[in-house]
Design an enzyme around this catalytic site. Structure first.
Site, short mmCIF file in Angstrom:
data_model
loop_
_atom_site.label_atom_id
_atom_site.label_comp_id
_atom_site.label_asym_id
_atom_site.label_seq_id
_atom_site.Cartn_x
_atom_site.Cartn_y
_atom_site.Cartn_z
N TRP A 30 0.84 -1.20 0.00
CA TRP A 30 0.00 0.00 0.00
C TRP A 30 0.88 1.24 0.00
CZ3 TRP A 30 -4.99 0.83 -0.84
CH2 TRP A 30 -5.86 -0.25 -0.77
N ALA A 61 -0.18 -2.95 6.19
CA ALA A 61 0.48 -2.69 7.46
C ALA A 61 0.12 -3.72 8.53
CB ALA A 61 0.15 -1.28 7.94
N VAL A 62 -1.10 -4.18 8.55
CA VAL A 62 -1.52 -5.14 9.57
C VAL A 62 -0.71 -6.44 9.45
CG1 VAL A 62 -3.47 -6.53 10.40
CG2 VAL A 62 -3.81 -4.13 9.81
N GLU A 63 -0.25 -6.75 8.26
CA GLU A 63 0.51 -7.99 8.04
C GLU A 63 1.98 -7.88 8.44
OE1 GLU A 63 -3.18 -7.96 6.25
OE2 GLU A 63 -1.59 -6.65 5.50
N ILE A 91 -2.45 6.29 5.42
CA ILE A 91 -2.98 7.64 5.23
C ILE A 91 -4.45 7.66 5.65
CG2 ILE A 91 -3.45 9.49 3.57
CD1 ILE A 91 -1.10 8.38 1.89
N ASP A 94 -11.79 8.56 5.37
CA ASP A 94 -13.05 9.04 5.94
C ASP A 94 -13.68 8.09 6.94
OD1 ASP A 94 -12.87 11.32 4.37
OD2 ASP A 94 -13.94 10.38 2.70
N HIS A 97 -11.19 3.07 9.85
CA HIS A 97 -10.22 2.06 9.45
C HIS A 97 -8.79 2.49 9.78
CE1 HIS A 97 -8.70 -1.31 7.10
NE2 HIS A 97 -7.91 -0.47 6.45
N PHE A 122 10.04 0.66 14.24
CA PHE A 122 8.77 1.14 13.71
C PHE A 122 9.04 2.21 12.65
CE2 PHE A 122 4.83 3.63 13.74
CZ PHE A 122 3.87 2.64 13.74
N ARG A 136 7.95 13.55 4.92
CA ARG A 136 8.71 12.65 5.78
C ARG A 136 9.62 11.70 5.00
NH1 ARG A 136 4.60 14.89 7.94
NH2 ARG A 136 4.45 15.20 10.18
#
Length: 158
Positions: A30, A61-63, A91, A94, A97, A122, A136
Site C-alpha cells: 500500500w 500494514a496489519v501484516e 494515510i 473518511d 479504518h 517502527f 517525511r
C-alpha cells in the site's frame, strides 16, 4: 513536533559497528511510492555502513508483525537477522479504518520488541495526507527511512 535537526539521532558514536550485521526490511504494498522511498532511505544508510539487508513485501500494514515473526521463526536457528524494520504508510481516510490499522501495527511491533531478542524498528508513517507523507521522505520532516535505519544500527550495537 518531530522536525529534522531537533535530535542527535544521526550521530553514530558506537565505535566499530557489528561486522556482518544484517537487517530485514519488511515493507507494505500500500502507498508503494512512499514506502519505496522509505526503503531507499534505509538502503542508503546501510550501504554507507556496509550493513547487509534483505527486503520482504507484505500486502498491508496489519501484516507486518506476522511477517516479521514468521521470518524470525524460520531463521532463528541459522542466519537470524540482527534487527527488523517495519516499513509502511497509512494515510487517514473518511472511516475509522485508519485508527484500527495504526493501532494494530503499533501494538504488533510493540509485542515483537517484547518477544524477540532482536529489535523491530517502527518505520510506519501514520499521516493525515499524502503531502504529510512526502514531507517525511526527504522534506521538512527529514527522511524517516534513514532515521529507521540509523535507529536499527544503534539498537544492534547497544
Amino acid at each position: 513536533m518531530a522536525t529534522q535537526g531537533n535530535s542527535s539521532l544521526y550521530h553514530i558514536d558506537t565505535g566499530i559497528l557489528k561486522e556482518n550485521a544484517c537487517v530485514i526490511l519488511v515493507k507494505t504494498e500500500w502507498n508503494a511510492a512512499i514506502v519505496d522511498a522509505l526503503e531507499e532511505g534505509c538502503k542508503n544508510i546501510f550501504d554507507q555502513y556496509k550493513i547487509r539487508y534483505e527486503t520482504l513485501v507484505v500486502p498491508g500494514a496489519v501484516e507486518l508483525p506476522f511477517a516479521i515473526k514468521r521470518h524470525w521463526e524460520r531463521t532463528k536457528d541459522g542466519a537470524a537477522p540482527d534487527a527488523f524494520i517495519a516499513l509502511g504508510c497509512v494515510i487517514k481516510g473518511d472511516t475509522p479504518h485508519f485508527e484500527y490499522v495504526c493501532d494494530s501495527v503499533t501494538q504488533g511491533v510493540l509485542q515483537l520488541n517484547l518477544m524477540l531478542p532482536v529489535p523491530t524498528i517502527f518505520g510506519v508513517l501514520t499521516v493525515n495526507t499524502e503531502e504529510q507523507a512526502r514531507e517525511r521522505i526527504g522534506g521538512a520532516h527529514g527522511h524517516k527511512g534513514e532515521e529507521a535505519a540509523v535507529t536499527a544500527l544503534k539498537m544492534i550495537h547497544s
